[in-house]
Design a protein around this motif. Structure first.
Motif, PDB file in Angstrom:
ATOM      1  N   TRP A  10       0.870  -1.191  -0.070  1.00  0.00           N
ATOM      2  CA  TRP A  10      -0.024   0.021  -0.126  1.00  0.00           C
ATOM      3  C   TRP A  10       1.017   1.206   0.047  1.00  0.00           C
ATOM      4  CZ3 TRP A  10      -4.744   0.929  -1.015  1.00  0.00           C
ATOM      5  CH2 TRP A  10      -5.400   2.411  -0.938  1.00  0.00           C
ATOM      6  N   PHE A  11       0.657   2.192  -0.868  1.00  0.00           N
ATOM      7  CA  PHE A  11       1.415   3.387  -1.050  1.00  0.00           C
ATOM      8  C   PHE A  11       0.410   4.500  -0.524  1.00  0.00           C
ATOM      9  CE2 PHE A  11       3.115   0.478  -4.432  1.00  0.00           C
ATOM     10  CZ  PHE A  11       4.629   0.934  -4.208  1.00  0.00           C
ATOM     11  N   LYS A  12       0.965   5.208   0.637  1.00  0.00           N
ATOM     12  CA  LYS A  12       0.009   5.955   1.254  1.00  0.00           C
ATOM     13  C   LYS A  12      -0.060   7.274   0.443  1.00  0.00           C
ATOM     14  CE  LYS A  12      -0.148   8.602   5.508  1.00  0.00           C
ATOM     15  NZ  LYS A  12       0.337   8.936   6.560  1.00  0.00           N
ATOM     16  N   ASP A  13       0.977   7.923  -0.186  1.00  0.00           N
ATOM     17  CA  ASP A  13       0.639   8.996  -0.984  1.00  0.00           C
ATOM     18  C   ASP A  13       1.214   8.801  -2.507  1.00  0.00           C
ATOM     19  OD1 ASP A  13      -0.022  10.642   1.368  1.00  0.00           O
ATOM     20  OD2 ASP A  13       2.040  10.993   1.919  1.00  0.00           O
ATOM     21  N   THR A  14       0.235   8.286  -3.200  1.00  0.00           N
ATOM     22  CA  THR A  14       0.374   8.145  -4.571  1.00  0.00           C
ATOM     23  C   THR A  14       0.083   9.410  -5.396  1.00  0.00           C
ATOM     24  OG1 THR A  14       0.013   5.933  -4.175  1.00  0.00           O
ATOM     25  CG2 THR A  14      -0.278   6.449  -6.529  1.00  0.00           C
ATOM     26  N   GLY A  27      -4.309   7.261  -1.717  1.00  0.00           N
ATOM     27  CA  GLY A  27      -3.560   6.001  -1.342  1.00  0.00           C
ATOM     28  C   GLY A  27      -3.956   5.054  -2.465  1.00  0.00           C
ATOM     29  N   SER A  28      -3.255   4.052  -2.773  1.00  0.00           N
ATOM     30  CA  SER A  28      -3.303   3.336  -3.911  1.00  0.00           C
ATOM     31  C   SER A  28      -2.314   1.971  -3.862  1.00  0.00           C
ATOM     32  CB  SER A  28      -3.088   3.824  -5.124  1.00  0.00           C
ATOM     33  OG  SER A  28      -3.232   2.758  -6.134  1.00  0.00           O
ATOM     34  N   THR A  29      -2.701   1.061  -4.458  1.00  0.00           N
ATOM     35  CA  THR A  29      -1.575  -0.131  -4.616  1.00  0.00           C
ATOM     36  C   THR A  29      -0.733   0.214  -5.669  1.00  0.00           C
ATOM     37  OG1 THR A  29      -3.030  -1.426  -6.022  1.00  0.00           O
ATOM     38  CG2 THR A  29      -3.092  -1.728  -3.540  1.00  0.00           C
ATOM     39  N   ASN A  31       2.369   2.700  -7.246  1.00  0.00           N
ATOM     40  CA  ASN A  31       2.963   3.857  -6.998  1.00  0.00           C
ATOM     41  C   ASN A  31       2.906   5.253  -7.796  1.00  0.00           C
ATOM     42  OD1 ASN A  31       4.437   3.177  -9.191  1.00  0.00           O
ATOM     43  ND2 ASN A  31       6.325   3.086  -8.411  1.00  0.00           N
TER      44      ASN A  31
END
Length: 72
Positions: A10-14, A27-29, A31
């Motif tokens: 999980w990328f918090k700040d995409t 947030g996203s899976t 990058n």
């Protein structure tokens, strides 16, 4: 037993990018998210949408049902 390590990272700040310009952080899976259309360049929201009556469809509909534009 449930399997471990099956969830994606999980990328918090995409960053959300449109034409290489950053729009926001989500947030996203993934990058990085690339989008083609967003609120700032969508024809509906920028009032640049053009309705094209191809092949006289409106006229055919009005004629088929015996309607005139003055009947409204």
């Amino acid at each position: 037993m449930p399997k471990s390590n099956i969830h994606p990272k999980w990328f918090k700040d995409t960053p959300v990018l449109c034409d290489g310009k950053p729009l926001s952080l989500v947030g996203s899976t993934k990058n990085e998210l690339q989008i083609d259309i967003w609120l700032g360049n969508h024809p509906f929201y920028t009032k640049s949408q053009v309705v094209i009556d191809s092949e006289g469809r409106v006229e055919r509909f009005m004629k088929k049902y015996g309607l005139n534009s003055a009947d409204q």
